[in-house]
Enzyme design. Structure first.
Site, PDB file in Angstrom:
ATOM      1  N   SER A 181       0.883  -1.171   0.000  1.00  0.00           N
ATOM      2  CA  SER A 181       0.000   0.000   0.000  1.00  0.00           C
ATOM      3  C   SER A 181       0.912   1.210   0.000  1.00  0.00           C
ATOM      4  CB  SER A 181      -0.853  -0.004   1.274  1.00  0.00           C
ATOM      5  OG  SER A 181      -1.459   1.260   1.480  1.00  0.00           O
TER       6      SER A 181
ATOM      7  N   TYR B  68      -1.963  -1.550  10.371  1.00  0.00           N
ATOM      8  CA  TYR B  68      -1.943  -1.612   8.902  1.00  0.00           C
ATOM      9  C   TYR B  68      -0.622  -1.069   8.362  1.00  0.00           C
ATOM     10  CZ  TYR B  68      -3.939  -1.186   4.155  1.00  0.00           C
ATOM     11  OH  TYR B  68      -4.210  -1.306   2.799  1.00  0.00           O
TER      12      TYR B  68
END
Ligand code: NAD
Length: 260
Positions: A142, A155
């Protein structure tokens, strides 16, 4: 381009994983899908994408937080497909909360699904790739593998971790026909992000359209969502011979997010 190869895409019943699976099938790869929820529609979509090549589509429902189930999935890939040539580590979840309130079980789940699962699939796929001297490992990191955002400790830690794992495995395979890279998307409109839009709308008392605009405006200079199809095309490129010496990259496709 990928005829005769087999791609395993984790977390591919939805969103980005499904988009990548369709693009790989359209290149002739047989595809093993994985994930939760409806499995019939994604299998049909990937079969349709690969129809011209008569691709074989399989499914394994391993829970990516469970190493024993991941091992079963990899054994299924060996037995039913002759191994994995293209491994796309995509399964992922999100949880948003400040660190002092972050539920411990959510931290463990995010690290297990978004990071440790890729260690397990990779360690089990590499020997077969080495035997064929060809392979592609594509890790869906990401933009949060490159920069942080408040509220996303687990995350961001997992995504930075997977960028690190990518670099190490790329080095360990650097003299072989196996390449290992990470893709770092910005906002993509999938169920994972829709939940954050819904939460923002509820929290701020604004419409979903306003929440969507606000989300993009805050981080993504293009003010457009990246699409699963665009990410699928990038995965296909990494699988091509043009990708033979792209090794250990963390390639962002983020509408300019990380350029700020
Ligand atoms: P999504 O929620 O649409 O899809 C997630 C997929 O993972 C689904 O198929 C789901 O069933 C599967 N999954 C979830 N938990 C699982 C588990 N324990 N075992 C097996 N499968 C499981 O999400 P998405 O947005 O398509 O995200 C895919 C990947 O891309 C994730 O790793 C995510 O972090 C990453 N990513 C997404 C965005 C975005 O904006 N959507 C941006 C950057 C990176």
């Amino acid at each position: 381009m990928l005829k005769g190869k087999t791609a395993l895409v984790t977390g591919s019943t939805s969103g980005i994983g499904l988009g990548i699976a369709e693009k790989l099938a359209a290149q002739g790869a047989n595809v093993i899908l994985n994930g939760f929820g409806d499995t019939a529609a994604p299998q049909a979509a990937v079969s349709a994408a690969g129809q011209a090549h008569g691709v074989k589509v399989g499914f394994h429902g391993a829970d990516m937080s469970k190493p024993a189930e991941i091992a079963e999935m990899m054994a299924y890939a060996d037995q039913a497909f002759g191994g994995v040539d293209v491994l796309v580590n995509n399964a992922g979840i999100q949880h948003v909360s400040n660190v002092e309130d972050f539920p411990i079980e959510k931290w463990d789940a995010v690290i297990a699904i978004n990071l440790s699962s890729a260690f397990h699939t990779t360690r089990l796929a590499i020997p077969g790739m080495r035997a064929k001297n060809w392979g592609r490992v594509i890790n869906l990191a990401s933009v949060h593998g490159l920069v942080g955002s408040a509220g996303k400790s687990a995350y961001v830690a997992a995504k930075h971790g997977i960028v690190g794992l990518t670099k190490v495995v790329a080095l360990e395979t650097a003299t072989t026909g196996i390449t290992v890279n990470a893709i770092c998307p910005g906002w993509v409109l999938t169920p994972l992000v829709q939940k954050q839009i819904d939460d923002k709308a509820a929290r701020e008392g604004i419409s979903l359209a306003e929440a969507q605009k606000g989300l993009l405006g805050e981080k993504q200079p293009s003010l457009q969502f990246v699409t699963p199809a665009q990410l699928g095309d990038l995965a296909v490129f990494l699988c091509s011979s043009a990708g033979d010496n792209i090794r250990g990259a963390a390639w962002n496709m983020d509408g300019g997010w990380a350029a700020q």
